[in-house]
Design an enzyme around this catalytic site. Structure first.
Site, PDB file in Angstrom:
ATOM      1  N   ASN A 275       1.034  -1.197  -0.065  1.00  0.00           N
ATOM      2  CA  ASN A 275      -0.034  -0.091   0.141  1.00  0.00           C
ATOM      3  C   ASN A 275       0.900   1.196   0.096  1.00  0.00           C
ATOM      4  O   ASN A 275       1.442   1.398   0.961  1.00  0.00           O
ATOM      5  CB  ASN A 275      -0.934  -0.114   1.258  1.00  0.00           C
ATOM      6  CG  ASN A 275      -1.703   1.348   1.664  1.00  0.00           C
ATOM      7  OD1 ASN A 275      -1.882   2.129   0.453  1.00  0.00           O
ATOM      8  ND2 ASN A 275      -2.232   1.509   2.642  1.00  0.00           N
ATOM      9  N   TRP A 276       1.070   1.665  -1.093  1.00  0.00           N
ATOM     10  CA  TRP A 276       1.951   3.059  -1.396  1.00  0.00           C
ATOM     11  C   TRP A 276       1.201   4.321  -0.769  1.00  0.00           C
ATOM     12  O   TRP A 276       2.086   5.400  -0.253  1.00  0.00           O
ATOM     13  CB  TRP A 276       2.313   3.358  -2.803  1.00  0.00           C
ATOM     14  CG  TRP A 276       2.773   2.124  -3.531  1.00  0.00           C
ATOM     15  CD1 TRP A 276       3.362   0.915  -3.076  1.00  0.00           C
ATOM     16  CD2 TRP A 276       3.427   2.197  -4.812  1.00  0.00           C
ATOM     17  NE1 TRP A 276       3.954   0.269  -3.738  1.00  0.00           N
ATOM     18  CE2 TRP A 276       4.072   0.958  -5.228  1.00  0.00           C
ATOM     19  CE3 TRP A 276       3.129   3.060  -5.898  1.00  0.00           C
ATOM     20  CZ2 TRP A 276       4.721   0.527  -6.410  1.00  0.00           C
ATOM     21  CZ3 TRP A 276       3.895   2.715  -7.201  1.00  0.00           C
ATOM     22  CH2 TRP A 276       4.453   1.463  -7.443  1.00  0.00           C
ATOM     23  N   LYS A 277       0.223   4.407  -0.231  1.00  0.00           N
ATOM     24  CA  LYS A 277      -0.386   5.529   0.257  1.00  0.00           C
ATOM     25  C   LYS A 277      -0.346   6.777  -0.733  1.00  0.00           C
ATOM     26  O   LYS A 277      -0.023   6.413  -1.739  1.00  0.00           O
ATOM     27  CB  LYS A 277       0.004   5.526   1.749  1.00  0.00           C
ATOM     28  CG  LYS A 277      -0.118   4.500   2.516  1.00  0.00           C
ATOM     29  CD  LYS A 277       0.144   4.751   3.893  1.00  0.00           C
ATOM     30  CE  LYS A 277       0.169   3.391   4.644  1.00  0.00           C
ATOM     31  NZ  LYS A 277       0.012   3.379   6.210  1.00  0.00           N
TER      32      LYS A 277
ATOM     33  N   GLU B 113      -5.435  -5.019  10.591  1.00  0.00           N
ATOM     34  CA  GLU B 113      -4.601  -3.859  10.901  1.00  0.00           C
ATOM     35  C   GLU B 113      -4.801  -3.071  12.009  1.00  0.00           C
ATOM     36  O   GLU B 113      -5.645  -2.213  12.055  1.00  0.00           O
ATOM     37  CB  GLU B 113      -4.601  -2.994   9.602  1.00  0.00           C
ATOM     38  CG  GLU B 113      -4.125  -3.595   8.417  1.00  0.00           C
ATOM     39  CD  GLU B 113      -3.390  -2.653   7.464  1.00  0.00           C
ATOM     40  OE1 GLU B 113      -2.264  -2.922   6.817  1.00  0.00           O
ATOM     41  OE2 GLU B 113      -4.108  -1.429   7.311  1.00  0.00           O
TER      42      GLU B 113
ATOM     43  N   HIS C 220      -9.550   1.040   4.919  1.00  0.00           N
ATOM     44  CA  HIS C 220      -8.163   1.296   5.560  1.00  0.00           C
ATOM     45  C   HIS C 220      -8.369   2.343   6.919  1.00  0.00           C
ATOM     46  O   HIS C 220      -9.360   3.302   6.695  1.00  0.00           O
ATOM     47  CB  HIS C 220      -7.187   1.889   4.601  1.00  0.00           C
ATOM     48  CG  HIS C 220      -5.805   1.974   5.222  1.00  0.00           C
ATOM     49  ND1 HIS C 220      -5.383   2.787   6.045  1.00  0.00           N
ATOM     50  CD2 HIS C 220      -4.837   0.943   5.175  1.00  0.00           C
ATOM     51  CE1 HIS C 220      -4.119   2.604   6.624  1.00  0.00           C
ATOM     52  NE2 HIS C 220      -3.695   1.730   5.854  1.00  0.00           N
TER      53      HIS C 220
ATOM     54  N   GLU D  43      -6.585   4.627   7.945  1.00  0.00           N
ATOM     55  CA  GLU D  43      -6.560   6.261   7.606  1.00  0.00           C
ATOM     56  C   GLU D  43      -7.765   6.718   6.762  1.00  0.00           C
ATOM     57  O   GLU D  43      -8.138   7.760   7.077  1.00  0.00           O
ATOM     58  CB  GLU D  43      -5.197   6.151   6.792  1.00  0.00           C
ATOM     59  CG  GLU D  43      -4.101   6.074   7.623  1.00  0.00           C
ATOM     60  CD  GLU D  43      -2.897   5.421   6.680  1.00  0.00           C
ATOM     61  OE1 GLU D  43      -2.807   5.595   5.602  1.00  0.00           O
ATOM     62  OE2 GLU D  43      -1.907   5.053   7.486  1.00  0.00           O
TER      63      GLU D  43
ATOM     64  N   GLY E  69       2.857  -1.175   4.200  1.00  0.00           N
ATOM     65  CA  GLY E  69       2.890   0.262   3.902  1.00  0.00           C
ATOM     66  C   GLY E  69       4.265   0.834   3.407  1.00  0.00           C
ATOM     67  O   GLY E  69       4.951   0.399   2.215  1.00  0.00           O
ATOM     68  N   GLY E  70       4.877   1.379   4.576  1.00  0.00           N
ATOM     69  CA  GLY E  70       6.186   2.073   4.548  1.00  0.00           C
ATOM     70  C   GLY E  70       7.287   0.915   3.762  1.00  0.00           C
ATOM     71  O   GLY E  70       8.047   1.474   2.702  1.00  0.00           O
TER      72      GLY E  70
END
Ligand code: PGA
Length: 266
Positions: free
Chosen positions: A13-15, A171, A99, A101, A239-240
């Site tokens: 997930n590159w956001k 998550e 998600h 966020e 993610g990161g």
């Protein structure tokens, strides 16, 4: 059903990161580093603006493209939104839904999550549905109740054949982007609860065992193997660490080794 019968999925997930040039470069680096045959499902989820570039860049590889969000309506006066039809036109196959966020910053609720899942399935997109508790909820021993409630609400009105097409991700909110990974045994425990919740709420014993469920939250090349060694963790939503080709490739390689080992032991 045991883990060997479920596919291992590694999703990045590159956001809100990477422009088109950077997206293309990362995918090319991943392609160069992937050893074949790839025994896993590998998904990358770029921002909307890089979806087309990413789709072109993955050609000739087993990497598939997901989006990070979508609206549940097909079209209309919804300024700033992207519809499922727009995603399928770009050959997107997966879509992350719910998600934390999105829930935290953009007002996503269990109700919108449910509508989005239904819309995704109606358009042949595979939803990757995220659930998880906040730190406050965990400290108040509400984890199991919160996660079960999210799962029941998200899957309301879905048939078992629809559920079998989906992917879930546990998550915990406190683990996302914090470097505090959930201990693997605990993540496995909560994932089992998700499976039981799906089976019970749909009155179908074993239903939850047929669905891939990932763990996400500070997964990296150092802790992925421990996570994937657990019986009920079928992959990772990253993610990161998915933004760095070397690290993501190392994670894919470790997942491949685990998938080979578990196939050989059954
Ligand atoms: P993280 O994010 O790996 O950077 O913690 C995971 C996610 O938000 O899906």
């Amino acid at each position: 059903m045991n883990k060997t019968k479920r596919p291992i999925v590694i999703a990045g997930n590159w956001k809100m990161n990477l422009d088109r040039v950077q997206a293309k470069k990362l995918i090319e680096d991943l392609k160069t580093g992937l050893s074949s045959p790839v025994l896993l499902t590998i998904i990358v989820c770029p921002p909307f603006t890089s979806l087309e570039t990413a789709h072109q860049a993955v050609q000739g590889s087993q990497i598939v493209i997901g989006a990070q969000n979508m609206d549940y309506r097909d079209s209309g006066a919804f300024t700033g939104e992207i519809s499922p039809i727009m995603l399928t036109e770009l050959k997107v196959k997966y879509v992350v839904i719910g998600h934390s966020e999105r829930r935290q910053y953009f007002g996503e609720t269990n109700t919108t999550v449910n509508s989005k899942i239904k819309a995704a399935l109606a358009h042949n997109l595979i939803p990757i549905v995220c659930v998880g508790e906040t730190l406050d909820e965990r400290e108040n021993k509400l984890t199991d109740a919160v996660v079960s409630r999210q799962v029941v609400a998200a899957t309301q009105g879905l048939t078992s054949s629809e559920l079998k097409k989906m992917i879930f991700a546990y998550e915990p909110v406190w683990a996302i982007g914090t470097g505090k990974v959930c201990e693997a045994k605990e993540a496995n425990r909560v994932i089992k609860i998700i499976r039981n919740t799906i089976s019970n709420s749909h009155n179908e014993p074993g239903l939850g065992d047929s669905i891939p469920i990932l763990y996400g939250g500070s997964v990296n090349a150092k802790n992925i193997s421990e996570q994937l060694a657990e019986s009920d963790i079928d992959g990772s939503l990253v993610g990161g660490a998915s933004l760095k080709a070397d690290e993501f490739l190392s994670m894919i390689e470790q997942a491949q080794n685990i998938s080979k080992l578990s196939a050989a032991s059954h």
